[in-house]
Design a protein around this motif. Structure first.
Motif, PDB file in Angstrom:
ATOM      1  N   THR A   7       0.845  -1.207   0.000  1.00 19.72           N
ATOM      2  CA  THR A   7       0.000   0.000   0.000  1.00 19.72           C
ATOM      3  C   THR A   7       0.872   1.246   0.000  1.00 19.72           C
ATOM      4  N   ILE A   8       1.924   1.242   0.832  1.00 23.63           N
ATOM      5  CA  ILE A   8       2.818   2.406   0.903  1.00 23.63           C
ATOM      6  C   ILE A   8       3.455   2.652  -0.462  1.00 23.63           C
ATOM      7  N   LEU A   9       3.896   1.556  -1.088  1.00 23.64           N
ATOM      8  CA  LEU A   9       4.522   1.653  -2.405  1.00 23.64           C
ATOM      9  C   LEU A   9       3.559   2.258  -3.412  1.00 23.64           C
ATOM     10  N   ARG A  10       2.302   1.783  -3.332  1.00 23.45           N
ATOM     11  CA  ARG A  10       1.268   2.254  -4.252  1.00 23.45           C
ATOM     12  C   ARG A  10       1.002   3.739  -4.015  1.00 23.45           C
ATOM     13  N   LEU A  17       3.319  10.581  -9.089  1.00 26.28           N
ATOM     14  CA  LEU A  17       2.627  10.945 -10.331  1.00 26.28           C
ATOM     15  C   LEU A  17       1.825  12.221 -10.128  1.00 26.28           C
ATOM     16  N   GLY A  18       1.183  12.330  -8.955  1.00 24.60           N
ATOM     17  CA  GLY A  18       0.381  13.518  -8.645  1.00 24.60           C
ATOM     18  C   GLY A  18       1.251  14.766  -8.617  1.00 24.60           C
ATOM     19  N   TRP A 177       0.812   8.592 -16.736  1.00 23.73           N
ATOM     20  CA  TRP A 177      -0.150   7.917 -15.862  1.00 23.73           C
ATOM     21  C   TRP A 177      -0.419   6.498 -16.340  1.00 23.73           C
ATOM     22  N   ALA A 178      -0.521   6.343 -17.652  1.00 22.27           N
ATOM     23  CA  ALA A 178      -0.781   5.002 -18.189  1.00 22.27           C
ATOM     24  C   ALA A 178       0.364   4.073 -17.806  1.00 22.27           C
ATOM     25  N   GLU A 184       2.035  -0.354 -11.688  1.00 24.25           N
ATOM     26  CA  GLU A 184       1.410  -0.735 -10.415  1.00 24.25           C
ATOM     27  C   GLU A 184       0.720  -2.091 -10.549  1.00 24.25           C
ATOM     28  N   ARG A 185      -0.033  -2.262 -11.677  1.00 26.20           N
ATOM     29  CA  ARG A 185      -0.742  -3.523 -11.927  1.00 26.20           C
ATOM     30  C   ARG A 185       0.248  -4.685 -11.995  1.00 26.20           C
TER      31      ARG A 185
END
Ligand SMILES: Nc1ncnc2c1ncn2[C@@H]1O[C@H](COP(=O)(O)OP(=O)(O)OP(=O)(O)O)[C@@H](O)[C@H]1O
Ligand SMILES: [Mg+2]
Length: 417
Positions: A7-10, A17-18, A177-178, A184-185
């Motif tokens: 979760t932290i990594l995500r 990215l933000g 973002w893509a 991430e996936r």
């Protein structure tokens, strides 16, 4: 990797990215904004310097006309004129208009009290332009109107170029973002797969150890039980040693059943998958309980649903589910068994009117040796999950929804053809 680290990594990835997105949007905004402002300012300074030159040229008296014309020969000038306070045109880049008088409307855009005013206009040719009205002074003759109309195509082009920057930045951000989401996936899938492999490896090892141990215990216990039975037979009725030996035999029975459950759970299963009719399988599993249990049993009408499963394992899964339901209800209650097809699967629901499962237990129900019963081994559901998943299905146990007390065991297996 623990869930929290993932979760932290995500969060880190999406925060990055933000931040990049926010920075890119901010910088692009600043660039386009200042490009537009600079283009506007450049136009204004050109107009201003032309107005100074024109004012200077008025000093030349008789030769003022020629001087002004040379000032207005600049490429950015669409047209320019100098008029008296009454509106009479003294100089014009189109000399045929000199001597004519500006109408009221034309004149009203000049405010002699102000240094300058400006507005955007469109020329007769449709080209965009900027009109500047300056008040200048002619030596000895008072205020004059200097109207400068400048081409804005150059300035507008800079603004348009800056606008195009938005498209480029948006495209780049979209791509970023893509890639981020894809990353991430892929990472999540990789972690899940690795975690599952690690768990399976661990379980296989534990399983092998357990199987060896259980086998040895069963042999030893078999010996103890055999001798105890022999002693029991040799002991006179009424002898207090007979009661003691019966206790030993009950203990060995318990150990034997525990070890059998363990062996069942820990062994490597092979599955003999066949298309089986569900209803008869359920009837068969219910049979031994019917005479022993006093509650009500409701069985959904037969819709001829087939399931693809191993007969013995399906039988054990159903028996475990029914036994748990009856144990949860005690002597009385309502046992409902329903079957329906859903998206290529056969769904079996074993529903009871017992106390249901506690929220804090839910995550542990399928863990080996989790039990809330004094004489349970806690292997029933663990075994159920192992073989249901082994046959390509899924299993879940939850409290009944909608306020009714009780639990539902849901088993999903591939439907037979
Ligand atoms: N129908 C049900 N209603 C409420 N709780 C249930 C139900 N079925 C299972 N449970 C809970 O899940 C626990 C684990 O069940 P599981 O069948 O694995 O082991 P067990 O029944 O305790 O022992 P055994 O190995 O003899 O089956 C039970 O102890 C009980 O707390
Ligand atoms: Mg059980």
């Amino acid at each position: 990797m623990p869930k929290s680290e993932l979760t932290i990594l995500r969060i880190g990835l999406f925060a990055l990215l933000g931040v990049i997105t926010a920075a890119a949007v901010y910088i692009t905004f600043e660039i386009t904004h200042s490009a537009k402002a600079l283009a506007g300012q450049a136009l204004e300074s050109t107009a201003l310097s032309l107005s100074y030159s024109a004012e200077n040229a008025l000093q030349f008296g008789a030769k003022a006309g020629d001087e002004i014309k040379s000032v207005f020969s600049d490429r950015v000038v669409a047209y320019a004129l100098v008029a008296s306070e009454e509106g009479r045109i003294l100089f014009h880049t189109n000399s045929r208009l000199e001597g004519q008088t500006l109408d009221k409307v034309e004149l009203s855009r000049w405010h002699p009290g102000e240094k300058a005013s400006s507005r955007r206009i469109r020329l007769g040719t449709g080209m965009p332009a900027a009109e500047f009205n300056f008040t200048i002074h002619s030596p000895g003759e008072g205020k004059r109107l200097l109207r400068l109309v400048l081409h804005t195509a150059g300035a507008d082009r800079i603004a348009a170029e800056a606008g195009r920057l938005w498209w480029i930045v948006s495209g780049a951000l979209l791509l970023l973002w893509a890639v981020g989401i894809l990353l991430e996936r892929t990472f999540t899938r990789y972690r899940t797969l690795r975690d599952r492999m690690e768990r399976e490896e661990r379980l296989t090892l534990i399983g092998q150890m357990t199987a060896v141990l259980a086998h040895e215990i069963r042999n030893a216990v078999g010996g103890i039980k055999g001798f105890s039975q022999w002693i029991g037979e040799k002991t006179e009725d009424g002898d207090e040693r007979k009661a003691a030996i019966a206790g030993v035999i009950r203990g060995t029975d318990r150990i034997e059943s525990l070890v059998n459950d363990l062996l069942l759970y820990s062994r490597d299963e092979t599955y003999d998958l066949r298309d089986l009719a569900l209803r008869p399988a359920i009837e068969e599993a219910l049979e031994p309980f019917r005479s022993r249990w006093g509650g009500r049993v409701e069985l959904e009408e037969d819709r001829g649903i087939l399931v693809r499963a191993d007969r013995d394992k399906l039988e054990r899964v159903l028996t475990n589910g029914i036994r748990n339901a009856l144990e949860a209800m005690g002597a009385e209650g309502l046992l409902k068994i329903a079957v329906h097809p859903e998206g290529g699967q056969a769904v079996i629901e074993i529903e009871d009117s017992g106390p249901g499962v506690r929220d804090e237990d839910r995550s542990r129900l399928f863990t080996p040796f989790f039990t809330t019963k004094t004489s349970g081994t806690g292997l029933g559901l663990a075994y159920t999950r192992k073989v249901v998943e082994g046959m390509g299905g899924r299993v879940d146990l939850a409290s009944r929804s909608g306020g009714a007390a009780g639990a539902i065991l849901t088993v999903r297996l591939p439907q037979g053809k």
